[in-house]
Design an enzyme around this catalytic site. Structure first.
Site, PDB file in Angstrom:
ATOM      1  N   ASP A  12       0.806  -1.117   0.019  1.00  0.00           N
ATOM      2  CA  ASP A  12      -0.090   0.124  -0.102  1.00  0.00           C
ATOM      3  C   ASP A  12       0.928   1.377  -0.087  1.00  0.00           C
ATOM      4  O   ASP A  12       0.634   2.287  -0.690  1.00  0.00           O
ATOM      5  CB  ASP A  12      -0.726   0.172   1.156  1.00  0.00           C
ATOM      6  N   ARG A  92      -0.339   4.919  16.975  1.00  0.00           N
ATOM      7  CA  ARG A  92      -0.837   5.887  16.042  1.00  0.00           C
ATOM      8  C   ARG A  92      -0.542   7.132  16.431  1.00  0.00           C
ATOM      9  O   ARG A  92      -0.178   8.043  15.525  1.00  0.00           O
ATOM     10  CB  ARG A  92      -2.137   5.761  15.591  1.00  0.00           C
ATOM     11  N   ASP A 121      -7.688   3.565  12.457  1.00  0.00           N
ATOM     12  CA  ASP A 121      -6.310   4.078  12.434  1.00  0.00           C
ATOM     13  C   ASP A 121      -6.241   5.416  11.714  1.00  0.00           C
ATOM     14  O   ASP A 121      -5.548   6.140  12.046  1.00  0.00           O
ATOM     15  CB  ASP A 121      -5.268   3.230  11.848  1.00  0.00           C
ATOM     16  N   SER A 173      -4.401  -9.913   8.156  1.00  0.00           N
ATOM     17  CA  SER A 173      -3.779  -8.533   7.989  1.00  0.00           C
ATOM     18  C   SER A 173      -2.997  -8.489   9.521  1.00  0.00           C
ATOM     19  O   SER A 173      -3.970  -8.485  10.606  1.00  0.00           O
ATOM     20  CB  SER A 173      -4.900  -7.455   7.904  1.00  0.00           C
TER      21      SER A 173
END
Ligand code: ARG
Length: 402
Positions: A12, A92, A121, A173
């Site tokens: 990504d 984060r 996120d 994931s």
């Protein structure tokens, strides 16, 4: 235009690195933080530069992450919906904060992240950026571009000569850091299916975990774990050590359906042996040293704190105020807990503290007892008085009716 991109080097963000340069005619600086297993920084730098990065940042943030993000969450006993120790959620705001700082330093006007439009996120990144640098532009390529699948991204990468390691992709994931691992997707999307053994990444199954129990001692100083079995460790090493010990005993597997911020429920697995062990241990010290009202108040706060972290409200006024409360009560949480680890269980075997409010002479049922049994009668009389008054009123009313 100059953009700082949060870059993992995966598919990504590798595609995003090129896409941002094309779409926005921008110069792109990449930023990568190591908060877990480690990063091949030379390899990452080469890869990012090849895809056109103007500059590449790779940083080891494990110490800061532990001290400034994990520790407050531990002191809060923060578990989202009673279970999730928030490893991903805690990371984060730290990464977003560094993006902001680098953007300032490099004179960039934008920051970008590789989050999808469906997860938590993106919210956590963007709320942090709002809080710290409200004028920065935020770009989320995955929400903008038309590519819908991994296959399309791979095609884009091939077309643009972007080097992505074409390893056999795990069906899950996975997001990993020192506080825990988050696992989703694939077969796990059916909440009624037991996770296949290969979904777990670090912990032993109960079946394979050590057959003998292991005792460990954890010493805390003002809420901060300092020693394991009498030996001093820095916080990061202590977490890693407990992660390995706990994993061997099959501790820290969490399987839950959780409420995401964006309104849907999702099924997620977590592996967080160190978080489970440390939360349990610190709670035991709290049970000794905090008076009843403070302890009960703290229990209420734990839940709220977990929500704030999960929702990305790390830099909110309420979170700061709760930290002040927690730091105040943790002035007392110094002491040692003994735990027995066995077959997925983390069982408390003992706790002690110089600040303990446990008074054996008060508690004992032996002849050493100094508790005033006679006083209990008066206490119950007044404590229960409202109940008595209410009951008398009811029976009085009945009599009148007759
Ligand atoms: N559901 C967790 C959270 O919102 C983890 C998200 C990341 N998980 C993942 N497997 N990539 O914090």
């Amino acid at each position: 235009m100059k953009i700082v991109l949060a870059y993992s080097g995966g598919l990504d963000t590798s595609v995003a690195l090129k896409w941002l340069q094309d779409k926005y005619k921008a110069k792109v600086i990449t930023y990568t933080a190591n908060i877990g297993k480690g990063i091949d920084s030379a390899g990452l730098e080469e890869k990012a530069k090849k895809t056109g990065a103007l500059k590449v940042y790779v940083e080891d943030l494990r110490k800061v992450f532990a001290k400034e993000f994990i520790l407050p969450a531990l002191k809060a006993g923060a578990l989202y919906e009673g279970k999730y120790p928030l490893a991903t959620a805690l990371s984060r705001p730290l990464i977003a904060k560094r993006l902001v700082e680098i953007a300032k330093k490099e004179g960039a006007d934008s920051v970008a992240h590789g989050c999808s439009g469906k997860g938590n996120d993106q919210v956590r990144f963007e709320l942090t950026i709002f809080s710290l640098a409200p004028h920065l532009k935020i770009i989320a390529p995955l929400r903008e571009w038309k590519m819908k699948s991994r296959a399309e991204e791979i095609e884009y990468a091939k077309k643009h000569n972007i080097s992505v390691s074409v390893t056999k992709k795990s069906p899950y994931s996975i997001d990993e850091n020192i506080w825990g691992t988050s696992i989703e997707c694939g077969i796990l999307e059916d909440p009624n299916v037991e996770p296949p053994e290969d979904a777990w990444t670090i912990t032993n199954s109960i079946h394979k975990s050590l057959s003998q129990p292991q005792y460990i001692k954890i010493y805390f100083e003002r809420g901060m774990p300092k020693k394991l079995n009498g030996k001093k460790y820095d916080f990061v090493s202590l977490i890693e050590k407990l992660k390995n010990i706990g994993a061997k005993h099959g501790i820290g597997r969490i399987d839950m359906v959780e409420n995401r911020l964006i309104g849907i429920k999702s099924r997620e697995l977590y592996e967080a042996p160190a978080a489970v062990i440390l939360n349990k241990a610190l709670e035991e010290i709290e049970s000794l040293v905090l008076d009843r009202e403070t302890l009960h108040f703290k229990e209420m706060i734990s839940n709220k704190y977990a929500e704030l972290v999960y929702y990305g409200l790390w830099y909110s006024p309420l979170k700061g105020a709760l930290d002040a409360f927690l730091n105040s009560i943790h002035k007392k949480t110094t002491g040692e807990v003994t735990l027995k680890l066995h077959k997925g269980n983390c069982i408390v075997a003992g706790r002690k503290s110089l600040n303990s409010l446990y008074n054996e002479k008060m508690a004992t049922y032996s002849p050493q007892d100094i508790f005033s049994h006679q006083s209990a009668k008066g206490f119950i009389e007044l404590f229960g008085l409202p109940l008595k008054i209410q009951a008398l009123k009811k029976t009085g009313a009945k009599r009148k009716k007759k």
